[in-house]
Write a protein that holds these residues in place. Sequence first.
Motif, PDB file in Angstrom:
ATOM      1  N   ALA A  55       0.719  -1.237   0.044  1.00 48.91           N
ATOM      2  CA  ALA A  55       0.075   0.005   0.104  1.00 48.91           C
ATOM      3  C   ALA A  55       0.774   1.251   0.163  1.00 48.91           C
ATOM      4  CB  ALA A  55      -0.942   0.001   1.091  1.00 48.91           C
ATOM      5  N   ALA A  56       2.073   1.425   0.767  1.00 48.56           N
ATOM      6  CA  ALA A  56       2.797   2.267   0.797  1.00 48.56           C
ATOM      7  C   ALA A  56       3.609   2.409  -0.666  1.00 48.56           C
ATOM      8  CB  ALA A  56       3.926   2.232   1.914  1.00 48.56           C
ATOM      9  N   THR A  57       3.733   1.481  -1.363  1.00 45.88           N
ATOM     10  CA  THR A  57       4.340   1.547  -2.364  1.00 45.88           C
ATOM     11  C   THR A  57       3.503   2.200  -3.542  1.00 45.88           C
ATOM     12  OG1 THR A  57       5.742  -0.437  -2.140  1.00 45.88           O
ATOM     13  CG2 THR A  57       5.409   0.220  -4.596  1.00 45.88           C
ATOM     14  N   ARG A  58       2.269   1.872  -3.589  1.00 46.47           N
ATOM     15  CA  ARG A  58       1.165   2.804  -4.331  1.00 46.47           C
ATOM     16  C   ARG A  58       1.101   4.213  -4.095  1.00 46.47           C
ATOM     17  NH1 ARG A  58      -4.322   1.666  -1.750  1.00 46.47           N
ATOM     18  NH2 ARG A  58      -3.211   2.788  -0.243  1.00 46.47           N
ATOM     19  N   ASP A  59       1.258   4.464  -2.784  1.00 42.17           N
ATOM     20  CA  ASP A  59       1.198   5.984  -2.535  1.00 42.17           C
ATOM     21  C   ASP A  59       2.470   6.441  -3.029  1.00 42.17           C
ATOM     22  OD1 ASP A  59      -1.178   5.191  -1.086  1.00 42.17           O
ATOM     23  OD2 ASP A  59      -0.495   5.019   0.866  1.00 42.17           O
ATOM     24  N   ARG A  60       3.747   5.914  -2.782  1.00 43.04           N
ATOM     25  CA  ARG A  60       4.846   6.481  -3.256  1.00 43.04           C
ATOM     26  C   ARG A  60       4.756   6.677  -4.923  1.00 43.04           C
ATOM     27  NH1 ARG A  60       8.046   1.758  -1.601  1.00 43.04           N
ATOM     28  NH2 ARG A  60       9.684   2.733  -2.755  1.00 43.04           N
ATOM     29  N   VAL A  61       4.211   5.923  -5.702  1.00 38.50           N
ATOM     30  CA  VAL A  61       4.040   6.084  -7.091  1.00 38.50           C
ATOM     31  C   VAL A  61       3.208   7.070  -7.199  1.00 38.50           C
ATOM     32  CG1 VAL A  61       3.124   5.118  -9.134  1.00 38.50           C
ATOM     33  CG2 VAL A  61       4.427   3.639  -7.674  1.00 38.50           C
ATOM     34  N   ALA A  62       1.957   7.395  -6.580  1.00 41.10           N
ATOM     35  CA  ALA A  62       1.193   8.390  -6.788  1.00 41.10           C
ATOM     36  C   ALA A  62       2.028   9.738  -6.372  1.00 41.10           C
ATOM     37  CB  ALA A  62      -0.049   8.276  -5.780  1.00 41.10           C
ATOM     38  N   ALA A  63       2.744   9.794  -5.470  1.00 41.11           N
ATOM     39  CA  ALA A  63       3.327  10.835  -4.987  1.00 41.11           C
ATOM     40  C   ALA A  63       4.532  11.568  -6.031  1.00 41.11           C
ATOM     41  CB  ALA A  63       3.914  10.867  -3.607  1.00 41.11           C
ATOM     42  N   LEU A  64       4.969  10.380  -6.614  1.00 38.60           N
ATOM     43  CA  LEU A  64       6.387  10.639  -7.550  1.00 38.60           C
ATOM     44  C   LEU A  64       5.512  11.268  -8.790  1.00 38.60           C
ATOM     45  CD1 LEU A  64       9.326  10.923  -8.099  1.00 38.60           C
ATOM     46  CD2 LEU A  64       9.112   8.840  -8.910  1.00 38.60           C
ATOM     47  N   ARG A  65       4.381  10.320  -9.189  1.00 43.93           N
ATOM     48  CA  ARG A  65       3.605  10.826 -10.335  1.00 43.93           C
ATOM     49  C   ARG A  65       3.423  12.321 -10.418  1.00 43.93           C
ATOM     50  NH1 ARG A  65      -0.079   7.031 -10.346  1.00 43.93           N
ATOM     51  NH2 ARG A  65      -1.600   8.158  -9.380  1.00 43.93           N
ATOM     52  N   GLY A  66       2.551  12.750  -9.202  1.00 44.38           N
ATOM     53  CA  GLY A  66       2.337  14.190  -8.950  1.00 44.38           C
ATOM     54  C   GLY A  66       3.551  15.073  -9.023  1.00 44.38           C
ATOM     55  N   LEU A  67       4.715  14.583  -8.450  1.00 41.71           N
ATOM     56  CA  LEU A  67       5.827  15.685  -8.373  1.00 41.71           C
ATOM     57  C   LEU A  67       6.388  15.694  -9.734  1.00 41.71           C
ATOM     58  CD1 LEU A  67       8.176  17.339  -6.868  1.00 41.71           C
ATOM     59  CD2 LEU A  67       9.288  15.052  -6.466  1.00 41.71           C
TER      60      LEU A  67
ATOM     61  N   THR B  47       7.467   9.915   6.638  1.00 38.05           N
ATOM     62  CA  THR B  47       7.182   8.511   6.302  1.00 38.05           C
ATOM     63  C   THR B  47       6.392   7.566   7.355  1.00 38.05           C
ATOM     64  OG1 THR B  47       9.365   8.517   5.466  1.00 38.05           O
ATOM     65  CG2 THR B  47       8.567   6.599   5.989  1.00 38.05           C
ATOM     66  N   ILE B  48       6.544   8.118   8.778  1.00 36.07           N
ATOM     67  CA  ILE B  48       5.633   7.391   9.678  1.00 36.07           C
ATOM     68  C   ILE B  48       4.188   7.885   9.315  1.00 36.07           C
ATOM     69  CG2 ILE B  48       5.250   7.662  12.110  1.00 36.07           C
ATOM     70  CD1 ILE B  48       8.115   7.867  12.428  1.00 36.07           C
ATOM     71  N   ARG B  49       3.920   9.087   9.128  1.00 34.06           N
ATOM     72  CA  ARG B  49       2.540   9.521   8.746  1.00 34.06           C
ATOM     73  C   ARG B  49       1.950   8.795   7.442  1.00 34.06           C
ATOM     74  NH1 ARG B  49       4.740  14.498   9.498  1.00 34.06           N
ATOM     75  NH2 ARG B  49       4.359  15.165   7.339  1.00 34.06           N
ATOM     76  N   GLY B  50       3.039   8.197   6.677  1.00 40.16           N
ATOM     77  CA  GLY B  50       2.287   7.772   5.266  1.00 40.16           C
ATOM     78  C   GLY B  50       2.050   8.979   4.456  1.00 40.16           C
ATOM     79  N   ASP B  51       2.917   9.965   4.611  1.00 45.30           N
ATOM     80  CA  ASP B  51       2.713  11.126   3.599  1.00 45.30           C
ATOM     81  C   ASP B  51       3.882  11.385   2.974  1.00 45.30           C
ATOM     82  OD1 ASP B  51       2.346  13.560   2.730  1.00 45.30           O
ATOM     83  OD2 ASP B  51       2.884  14.968   4.574  1.00 45.30           O
ATOM     84  N   PHE B  52       3.718  10.432   1.880  1.00 41.31           N
ATOM     85  CA  PHE B  52       4.908  10.516   0.764  1.00 41.31           C
ATOM     86  C   PHE B  52       4.842  11.659  -0.170  1.00 41.31           C
ATOM     87  CE2 PHE B  52       3.790   6.148   1.993  1.00 41.31           C
ATOM     88  CZ  PHE B  52       5.159   5.768   2.460  1.00 41.31           C
ATOM     89  N   VAL B  53       3.935  12.557  -0.292  1.00 41.47           N
ATOM     90  CA  VAL B  53       3.983  13.704  -0.880  1.00 41.47           C
ATOM     91  C   VAL B  53       4.777  14.640  -0.081  1.00 41.47           C
ATOM     92  CG1 VAL B  53       2.497  15.929  -1.431  1.00 41.47           C
ATOM     93  CG2 VAL B  53       1.581  13.684  -2.138  1.00 41.47           C
ATOM     94  N   GLY B  54       4.551  14.585   1.308  1.00 39.53           N
ATOM     95  CA  GLY B  54       5.559  15.273   2.296  1.00 39.53           C
ATOM     96  C   GLY B  54       6.953  14.866   2.087  1.00 39.53           C
ATOM     97  N   VAL B  55       7.107  13.636   2.066  1.00 40.04           N
ATOM     98  CA  VAL B  55       8.478  13.044   1.897  1.00 40.04           C
ATOM     99  C   VAL B  55       9.199  13.738   0.586  1.00 40.04           C
ATOM    100  CG1 VAL B  55       9.831  11.086   1.260  1.00 40.04           C
ATOM    101  CG2 VAL B  55       8.137  10.717   3.050  1.00 40.04           C
ATOM    102  N   LEU B  56       8.434  13.628  -0.399  1.00 37.87           N
ATOM    103  CA  LEU B  56       9.176  14.328  -1.780  1.00 37.87           C
ATOM    104  C   LEU B  56       9.174  15.769  -1.657  1.00 37.87           C
ATOM    105  CD1 LEU B  56       7.489  11.935  -4.627  1.00 37.87           C
ATOM    106  CD2 LEU B  56       9.762  11.743  -3.420  1.00 37.87           C
TER     107      LEU B  56
END
Length: 701
Positions: free
Chosen positions: A563-575, A639-648
Amino acid sequence: MGNLLFEIGCEELPASFVGPAIAQLTHAFESECDKVGLTHGPISSFATPRRLALLVQEVSDRTAAVESVAQGPSIQAAFDANGEPKIAARKFAESVGRSIDRLDRVETPKGTYLSARVIKNGQDAPVLLPQILGKCLRRISFPKSMRWGDVDVAFARPIQWIVAMLDQAVLPLAFGDVASGSTTFGHRAHAPGPQPISAPDGYEALLRDAHVLASRSARARILAECLKEVAASIGATSVPDAALEEQVVDLLEAVHPIVGSFDPKYLKLPREVLIQEMKTHQRYFALASSDGRLLPKFVAISNTQVRNPDVSRRGFEEVLRARLADAQFFFDEDRKLPLAKRAERLTRRTWFKPLGTMDDKAKRIGKLAQVLAIQAGVSGIGSELERSAALCKADLESGMVGEFPELQGVMGRVYALADGEAEAIAVAIEEHYLPRHSGDALPVGNVGALLGMADRIDSIVGLFALGRKPTGAKDEAGVRRACLAVISIALHHNYHFKLSAILDEAYALLEPMLASVKGASPKEALVAEILTFFRGRLATVFGEGSKPDIVDAVLAAGIDDLAATRDRVAALRGLSLSPQFASLVTTFKRAANIVEKQARQVPPGPVRKELLGKLVGSGAEKHLHLAIEAQREAIAAATIRGDFVGVLAAVTELEAPVAAFFNEVMVMCDDIELRTNRIRLLQSVAALLSNQVDLSRIQST
């Protein structure tokens, strides 16, 4: 330009062969024409159980002449020291039809070579098409093919006739003992004789007059209209079933609906049983009332229009009556033994011989589901998981599932409710089989979802250990489907768990049985192989909405949390849609390249603060180090929050300090201490991203 008609007439094809075969034929024709440069207009395809056909508009009369440059041997290989031509020069000149003195010389990075401009004349369509059509016919592949008579060719069913016409002219073509002509055949019952074709454009209308609906799309449309009209005429609706409609379309050349009925007493059977009886064995369509209740009626589709419909109706009803009587018998017999007692019989049902019985598998599923629940943070369902796991495979021992394997899980739910089991447990028994196929419904409840994932992970690990992993040609055990189901369920329920740990646990549960398997891979190697397999499936799943390099960049950094991998893909796609993405990638790629090249010379280690800024007045090193420390905390918190938009977003904050570092600091300086410290500074930049994304995988933007 002319119009082409190509028809392959044969004995009745299985319904499942028709669609793939006409798709292959169409693709083969297009690709073979492209190879030789033969242009054409729109292609119309036709397919029934007895024929596969293409109608191609505006086929060009001739291919265009093609000019190309043929490169020959090097000058050294072509001539001796005296300038006399060697055999290589003579052979090349002969191959291009030129004298040696008319050959050109061309300079290449490897030196001077002989060359010649070659013009390949165009070819006439009547000459090319028989070759193209012959190749197309041979390129159609079937799950099973057969030979007939004394012919040395194979096809799904014996070929009876071939039509190959360019306008009014017959193209010479043979396959086995059948030669091409301009005659087709109509409906086997209503127009069995030969049907001469005067021109390709009249093909569809000619067959329609001969009681054949040659177009699959036309048959599908007419079938849907007939079902709707016939059902409405008796105040009912047809139970939707797209798969059955597609199958029936490929069983027929004509559509003649007949309404039948059965004894209302059979409505006491479960709805799924009634529909399955009508669908699986007879290809009947179930009918329902306006409130969705099944009616004791059905629609059968006949390929033949009979004089007395009552005769056909009685035949259809009689066949179904026997099937429903059998279903009633199985249902009554199954009800005599509680589901829990049937579960005890699983000890005698082998799953895969080295991996124990279905009872062993059910116990492993229960244990693995409990581990999954803990990791995914799902609490309060321990007892339900335990009971559902104990019963989830019990209906395999029922007569109804023995007759209809498609109903496994469904009958488990029905029998569990009849035995007084809790509804949540009964539903979980059915849901743990979901999804059964692509596009199917997913489990709604946590119990069914976790059981279903545990079941499939147990299967994947066991089958990989036995060497029954899928290949490019086959996947008999359905491992790909199981893997995709695990991914779909995890993403749908947003479960966060460590996949590698679950695979470890599954291996541990199987380990006592794997001890007897010769050549079984050790756990570490097996888990790594399965993770790579999951990565391939994830690339397919995420590739539907993201660019391949975006997906690759995320997957390269790890997939352990699906599930986190999916969110990372979405975040990078947005960036990737932002204006600064290109410069960000360029900057971090440069850092990654240096780290990779210096990996052997400079092992990872701490950055020495006292060396930062030494011999450099700008402070770029110190500034980068401070930025890394600040963003490390921000990245960890996000990362702990699962906020991968914030990570990027935190990663983006590092672009300017990294770029300034490269502009003002000589990384590969002569001082070994400084060089090592600067490389380790870049290593710390790369480490921030190592579990998130590998930007070096991004293609040039």
